[in-house]
Design a protein around this motif. Structure first.
Motif, PDB file in Angstrom:
ATOM      1  N   THR A 106       4.213  -6.420 -10.546  1.00  0.00           N
ATOM      2  CA  THR A 106       4.284  -7.044  -9.228  1.00  0.00           C
ATOM      3  C   THR A 106       5.254  -6.305  -8.316  1.00  0.00           C
ATOM      4  OG1 THR A 106       3.736  -9.221 -10.136  1.00  0.00           O
ATOM      5  CG2 THR A 106       4.838  -9.175  -8.002  1.00  0.00           C
ATOM      6  N   VAL A 107       6.408  -5.945  -8.855  1.00  0.00           N
ATOM      7  CA  VAL A 107       7.398  -5.231  -8.047  1.00  0.00           C
ATOM      8  C   VAL A 107       6.867  -3.871  -7.617  1.00  0.00           C
ATOM      9  CG1 VAL A 107       9.702  -4.213  -8.016  1.00  0.00           C
ATOM     10  CG2 VAL A 107       9.349  -6.431  -9.095  1.00  0.00           C
ATOM     11  N   ILE A 108       6.261  -3.142  -8.537  1.00  0.00           N
ATOM     12  CA  ILE A 108       5.753  -1.813  -8.214  1.00  0.00           C
ATOM     13  C   ILE A 108       4.650  -1.896  -7.155  1.00  0.00           C
ATOM     14  CG2 ILE A 108       4.450   0.152  -9.153  1.00  0.00           C
ATOM     15  CD1 ILE A 108       6.083  -0.218 -11.749  1.00  0.00           C
ATOM     16  N   ALA A 109       3.880  -2.975  -7.163  1.00  0.00           N
ATOM     17  CA  ALA A 109       2.806  -3.162  -6.182  1.00  0.00           C
ATOM     18  C   ALA A 109       3.288  -3.802  -4.884  1.00  0.00           C
ATOM     19  CB  ALA A 109       1.699  -4.028  -6.785  1.00  0.00           C
ATOM     20  N   GLY A 110       4.563  -4.142  -4.786  1.00  0.00           N
ATOM     21  CA  GLY A 110       5.077  -4.879  -3.644  1.00  0.00           C
ATOM     22  C   GLY A 110       5.033  -4.108  -2.333  1.00  0.00           C
ATOM     23  N   VAL A 111       4.801  -4.827  -1.232  1.00  0.00           N
ATOM     24  CA  VAL A 111       4.733  -4.200   0.083  1.00  0.00           C
ATOM     25  C   VAL A 111       6.121  -3.818   0.602  1.00  0.00           C
ATOM     26  CG1 VAL A 111       2.599  -5.328   0.741  1.00  0.00           C
ATOM     27  CG2 VAL A 111       4.778  -6.463   1.225  1.00  0.00           C
ATOM     28  N   HIS A 112       7.173  -4.234  -0.088  1.00  0.00           N
ATOM     29  CA  HIS A 112       8.523  -3.858   0.326  1.00  0.00           C
ATOM     30  C   HIS A 112       8.798  -2.387   0.072  1.00  0.00           C
ATOM     31  CE1 HIS A 112       8.984  -4.292  -4.006  1.00  0.00           C
ATOM     32  NE2 HIS A 112      10.122  -3.624  -3.924  1.00  0.00           N
ATOM     33  N   ARG A 113       8.031  -1.753  -0.795  1.00  0.00           N
ATOM     34  CA  ARG A 113       8.302  -0.360  -1.154  1.00  0.00           C
ATOM     35  C   ARG A 113       7.940   0.585  -0.008  1.00  0.00           C
ATOM     36  NH1 ARG A 113       5.757   1.754  -6.240  1.00  0.00           N
ATOM     37  NH2 ARG A 113       7.379   3.341  -5.976  1.00  0.00           N
ATOM     38  N   THR A 114       8.735   1.622   0.172  1.00  0.00           N
ATOM     39  CA  THR A 114       8.499   2.626   1.203  1.00  0.00           C
ATOM     40  C   THR A 114       7.187   3.359   0.903  1.00  0.00           C
ATOM     41  OG1 THR A 114      10.890   2.921   1.442  1.00  0.00           O
ATOM     42  CG2 THR A 114       9.469   4.680   2.305  1.00  0.00           C
ATOM     43  N   PRO A 115       6.247   3.421   1.853  1.00  0.00           N
ATOM     44  CA  PRO A 115       4.949   4.050   1.588  1.00  0.00           C
ATOM     45  C   PRO A 115       5.052   5.477   1.038  1.00  0.00           C
ATOM     46  CG  PRO A 115       4.845   2.810   3.620  1.00  0.00           C
ATOM     47  CD  PRO A 115       6.279   2.762   3.180  1.00  0.00           C
ATOM     48  N   ALA A 116       5.988   6.260   1.556  1.00  0.00           N
ATOM     49  CA  ALA A 116       6.138   7.633   1.061  1.00  0.00           C
ATOM     50  C   ALA A 116       6.602   7.656  -0.388  1.00  0.00           C
ATOM     51  CB  ALA A 116       7.127   8.402   1.941  1.00  0.00           C
ATOM     52  N   TYR A 117       7.346   6.637  -0.798  1.00  0.00           N
ATOM     53  CA  TYR A 117       7.776   6.545  -2.190  1.00  0.00           C
ATOM     54  C   TYR A 117       6.599   6.190  -3.091  1.00  0.00           C
ATOM     55  CZ  TYR A 117      12.683   6.419  -0.570  1.00  0.00           C
ATOM     56  OH  TYR A 117      13.900   6.708  -0.011  1.00  0.00           O
ATOM     57  N   VAL A 118       5.768   5.287  -2.623  1.00  0.00           N
ATOM     58  CA  VAL A 118       4.598   4.881  -3.396  1.00  0.00           C
ATOM     59  C   VAL A 118       3.697   6.077  -3.674  1.00  0.00           C
ATOM     60  CG1 VAL A 118       2.527   3.436  -3.396  1.00  0.00           C
ATOM     61  CG2 VAL A 118       4.681   2.525  -2.494  1.00  0.00           C
ATOM     62  N   GLU A 119       3.602   6.982  -2.703  1.00  0.00           N
ATOM     63  CA  GLU A 119       2.773   8.176  -2.880  1.00  0.00           C
ATOM     64  C   GLU A 119       3.244   9.023  -4.053  1.00  0.00           C
ATOM     65  OE1 GLU A 119      -0.033   9.426  -1.313  1.00  0.00           O
ATOM     66  OE2 GLU A 119      -0.135   7.341  -0.625  1.00  0.00           O
ATOM     67  N   ARG A 169      18.612   7.751  -2.023  1.00  0.00           N
ATOM     68  CA  ARG A 169      18.243   6.788  -0.971  1.00  0.00           C
ATOM     69  C   ARG A 169      17.510   5.571  -1.529  1.00  0.00           C
ATOM     70  NH1 ARG A 169      17.991  11.770   1.889  1.00  0.00           N
ATOM     71  NH2 ARG A 169      19.224  11.679   3.823  1.00  0.00           N
ATOM     72  N   GLY A 170      17.356   5.513  -2.850  1.00  0.00           N
ATOM     73  CA  GLY A 170      16.877   4.277  -3.437  1.00  0.00           C
ATOM     74  C   GLY A 170      15.427   4.230  -3.861  1.00  0.00           C
ATOM     75  N   TRP A 171      14.882   5.357  -4.314  1.00  0.00           N
ATOM     76  CA  TRP A 171      13.494   5.345  -4.763  1.00  0.00           C
ATOM     77  C   TRP A 171      13.303   4.323  -5.889  1.00  0.00           C
ATOM     78  CZ3 TRP A 171       9.906   5.769  -8.554  1.00  0.00           C
ATOM     79  CH2 TRP A 171       8.595   6.132  -8.190  1.00  0.00           C
ATOM     80  N   TYR A 172      14.093   4.449  -6.934  1.00  0.00           N
ATOM     81  CA  TYR A 172      13.992   3.513  -8.052  1.00  0.00           C
ATOM     82  C   TYR A 172      14.675   2.186  -7.749  1.00  0.00           C
ATOM     83  CZ  TYR A 172      11.527   5.801 -11.888  1.00  0.00           C
ATOM     84  OH  TYR A 172      10.540   6.334 -12.699  1.00  0.00           O
TER      85      TYR A 172
END
Length: 269
Positions: free
Chosen positions: A28-41, A70-73
């Motif tokens: 759920t966390v990994i799929a969350g919309v809070h994550r920076t789109p560039a990080y998800v890529e 900057r907080g990827w993980y």
């Protein structure tokens, strides 16, 4: 359909955060919309779920991430641990008079990120780790898991990798786990070549951990990339995400992807 799934993940993340004693799943966390789109890529290169599960991450653990940048993980670990565990971001030491400007900038960016989203990051504890005298990431013997992602090469030129591994050992409980992901050099690469290229040999990382009191428990090929030839004039930074050569052979390096990486799990003896 994808938009619906993303919305559902965000709703579940919010709902879990509102339930004392509960917490969202890693999926759920990994799929969350809070994550920076560039990080998800970059998930396709960093494999966060598989990597964290290999290191034995649990939601009730005390976890230290070393040099979180900057907080990827952080975007994954902090929300996952918020309800039941504890997340420490052991960032750059800014104590030295010659601290590079980029370290100050990244530290400021991270502080802003944490402050702007208290619903995600209010539980984050920030510390400093590094030369000249910042060697305590968290209360000694309190961590279940210490994680460092693509950082070991940064400590060689200043010759303080011994101190960093000792600090990891001091932070962990007996039997605690150290998880290391690092750019992987070809066997036999010299120390000078490792400093210049940013790639480390597995043998050297295992040796450093052993000197500090760790035992290698397991290796994984989760973050391997056989397309990485490791022979670039600009070192590992030739590849994405840095793309040091800018537009020169850009498509070639994008096709290779991010670096070949070792993924090592150590246990505190």
């Amino acid at each position: 359909m994808k938009a619906i799934a993303t919305l559902l993940a965000a709703t579940l993340l919010t709902a879990c955060a509102a339930m004392p004693g509960s917490g969202p799943s890693l999926d759920t966390v990994i799929a969350g919309v809070h994550r920076t789109p560039a990080y998800v890529e970059r998930d396709k290169y960093r494999h966060p779920k598989e990597t964290l599960e290999f290191f034995g991450l649990k939601s009730d653990q005390t976890v230290v991430e070393v040099w979180q940048g900057r907080g990827w993980y952080t975007e994954i670990l902090a929300p996952y641990l918020k309800e039941r565990g504890q997340y420490y971001a052991a960032g750059f030491s800014l104590a030295a008079a010659d601290t590079p400007k980029y370290m100050v900038t990244i530290t400021d960016d991270f502080a802003k990120k944490v402050a702007e989203r208290p619903e995600l990051y209010s539980g984050v504890k920030v510390s400093e780790l590094g030369k000249p005298d910042r060697w305590t990431a968290c209360p000694p013997g309190s961590a279940d898991l210490v994680l460092t992602f693509r950082n070991v090469h940064n400590w060689l030129e200043g010759e303080y990798e011994d101190d960093m591994f000792k600090a990891f050992h001091a932070a962990l409980k007996p039997g605690g786990v150290l998880g290391v992901v690092e750019h992987r050099a070809k066997p036999g690469t010299s120390r000078e070549q490792m400093i210049e290229s940013g790639y480390m040999t597995e043998a050297y990382v295992i040796e450093q951990a052993g000197k500090a009191g760790f035992k290698l428990e397991a290796k994984a090929e989760i973050n391997a990339n056989p397309a990485d030839t490791k022979d670039y004039a600009g070192g590992v930074w030739t590849l994405p995400p840095v793309l040091r050569l800018k537009e020169q052979d850009r498509e070639k390096y994008l096709a290779i992807g991010e670096s070949d990486r070792m993924t090592l799990r150590f246990v505190k003896r």
